[in-house]
Design a protein around this motif. Sequence first.
Motif, PDB file in Angstrom:
ATOM      1  N   CYS A  79       0.820  -1.214   0.000  1.00  0.00           N
ATOM      2  CA  CYS A  79       0.000   0.000   0.000  1.00  0.00           C
ATOM      3  C   CYS A  79       0.851   1.260   0.000  1.00  0.00           C
ATOM      4  O   CYS A  79       0.314   2.365   0.144  1.00  0.00           O
ATOM      5  N   TYR A  81       3.383   3.660  -2.165  1.00  0.00           N
ATOM      6  CA  TYR A  81       3.778   3.950  -3.542  1.00  0.00           C
ATOM      7  C   TYR A  81       4.875   5.016  -3.510  1.00  0.00           C
ATOM      8  O   TYR A  81       4.681   6.107  -2.953  1.00  0.00           O
ATOM      9  N   ALA A 107       3.270   7.976  -1.194  1.00  0.00           N
ATOM     10  CA  ALA A 107       1.848   7.920  -0.854  1.00  0.00           C
ATOM     11  C   ALA A 107       1.555   6.612  -0.148  1.00  0.00           C
ATOM     12  O   ALA A 107       2.202   5.585  -0.387  1.00  0.00           O
ATOM     13  N   ASP A 109      -1.826   4.185   0.862  1.00  0.00           N
ATOM     14  CA  ASP A 109      -3.249   3.904   0.682  1.00  0.00           C
ATOM     15  C   ASP A 109      -3.770   3.306   1.979  1.00  0.00           C
ATOM     16  O   ASP A 109      -3.555   2.126   2.266  1.00  0.00           O
ATOM     17  N   TYR A 110      -4.473   4.128   2.773  1.00  0.00           N
ATOM     18  CA  TYR A 110      -4.972   3.658   4.054  1.00  0.00           C
ATOM     19  C   TYR A 110      -6.214   2.796   3.921  1.00  0.00           C
ATOM     20  O   TYR A 110      -6.688   2.249   4.925  1.00  0.00           O
ATOM     21  N   CYS A 113      -3.993  -0.378   4.083  1.00  0.00           N
ATOM     22  CA  CYS A 113      -3.076  -0.496   5.220  1.00  0.00           C
ATOM     23  C   CYS A 113      -3.764  -1.220   6.380  1.00  0.00           C
ATOM     24  O   CYS A 113      -4.934  -0.959   6.699  1.00  0.00           O
ATOM     25  N   THR A 145      -5.998   7.583  -0.124  1.00  0.00           N
ATOM     26  CA  THR A 145      -4.581   7.557  -0.517  1.00  0.00           C
ATOM     27  C   THR A 145      -4.008   8.948  -0.304  1.00  0.00           C
ATOM     28  O   THR A 145      -4.328   9.888  -1.040  1.00  0.00           O
ATOM     29  N   HIS A 146      -3.170   9.101   0.709  1.00  0.00           N
ATOM     30  CA  HIS A 146      -2.632  10.405   1.084  1.00  0.00           C
ATOM     31  C   HIS A 146      -1.198  10.531   0.580  1.00  0.00           C
ATOM     32  O   HIS A 146      -0.391   9.593   0.703  1.00  0.00           O
ATOM     33  N   GLU A 147      -0.889  11.706   0.029  1.00  0.00           N
ATOM     34  CA  GLU A 147       0.425  11.982  -0.546  1.00  0.00           C
ATOM     35  C   GLU A 147       1.390  12.476   0.531  1.00  0.00           C
ATOM     36  O   GLU A 147       1.028  12.642   1.700  1.00  0.00           O
TER      37      GLU A 147
END
Length: 288
Positions: A79, A81, A107, A109-110, A113, A145-147
Motif C-alpha cells: 500500500c 507507492y 503515498a 493507501d490507508y 493499510c 490515498t494520502h500523498e
Amino acid sequence: MAVDDRDVRKAPEEEPRSTGLGLMKGLGVTLKHALRPSITQQYPEVKPDLPPRTRGVIALKEANCTVCYKCSRECPDWCIYIDAHKETHEPASGGRGRSMKVLDRFAIDYALCMYCGICVEVCPFDALFWSPEFEYAEYDIVELTHEKEKLEEWTYTVLPPPFIEDGAEVPAEEPSVAPDTAGLAAAYAAAPSAGPAPAAMPPAGAPVAVGAPAGAAAAPAEAAAAGSAAPPVPAPAPVEHAEVALDQETFERVLAELLEQGIDRRVAEGRARRAAMVAARTKAEGGS
C-alpha cells in the motif's frame, strides 16, 4: 482372568457444592462500577488524550527519506507507492559528480493499510513515525490515498517517546574502550630489536660487494621499521551540545500566525515549536 479396564465402572465423582462466593464477588464488582459517576468526554470539542504509542496514522519526515524502497518492499499489503529520480550534483571543487535520489512521490493507501507497523520498524533512517491522529475519514475510498504533503503535516503531531516505567531495569551501558595506540607503537618499535632481520637474497646475476659488513643489508629494514612507529594520534575531544530552552516569543508569534491561516492547532503547535527551537539554537550559536 484378566479384567479389561473398559469393563470396570467407576463411581461418579461428587461435584463440589457452590457456596455462592464467586457470584457475590462478581456482583460486588458490578455494584462498585455502577455507583461511580459516569464521565462523558465531549468529543469533538474535547480531544482524547491518547498514549504516545497509539497507532493512528503513519507520518513521513521527507528530509530523512533516502528512497531506499525498503518500506514498500516489506509492506505485506503493498500500500506504499514511491516514485523517484536520480540527479547528479557537480562538486564544488571539481572532480567526479555525486549522484543521489530525489523523492517525487510517497503515498500510502490507508484503505489497504492494516497498521502492522512493519514499515516504521524497518526504516533505517527514521523517516516514518506513528502519529496519534485518527481524524482522516473520507466519503470516497479513493481519497484515502494520502500523498507526502499530508504525511509531512502529520509529523508535527508525533508525540515524544514515553518515559521508562517505575521499576523498569535500565540497560547497563558498556564502557567504550579506546584502542591502546601507545602500546601498539611500542610493540612495533621493539619488534626489530628482537633479532636481526634476514638479509634479502640478491637476484641472480647481481654484483655482490666483497667485504661488506653483514649488518649493512639489515640497516635499511630497521630504519623503515623505526620510521613506521609514528607517535600516537590523540583522540578528538567529544563535542558538547548545549541544551537550549524554547524561544517563547517566536513560539507564540508563529503559533498565532498559523492559527490565523486556519491550520489545525496540533499541526500549528508542532510547526511553532520547531521554529522556536531553531531560533533558540541560532541565538545560542550567535551569542557564543
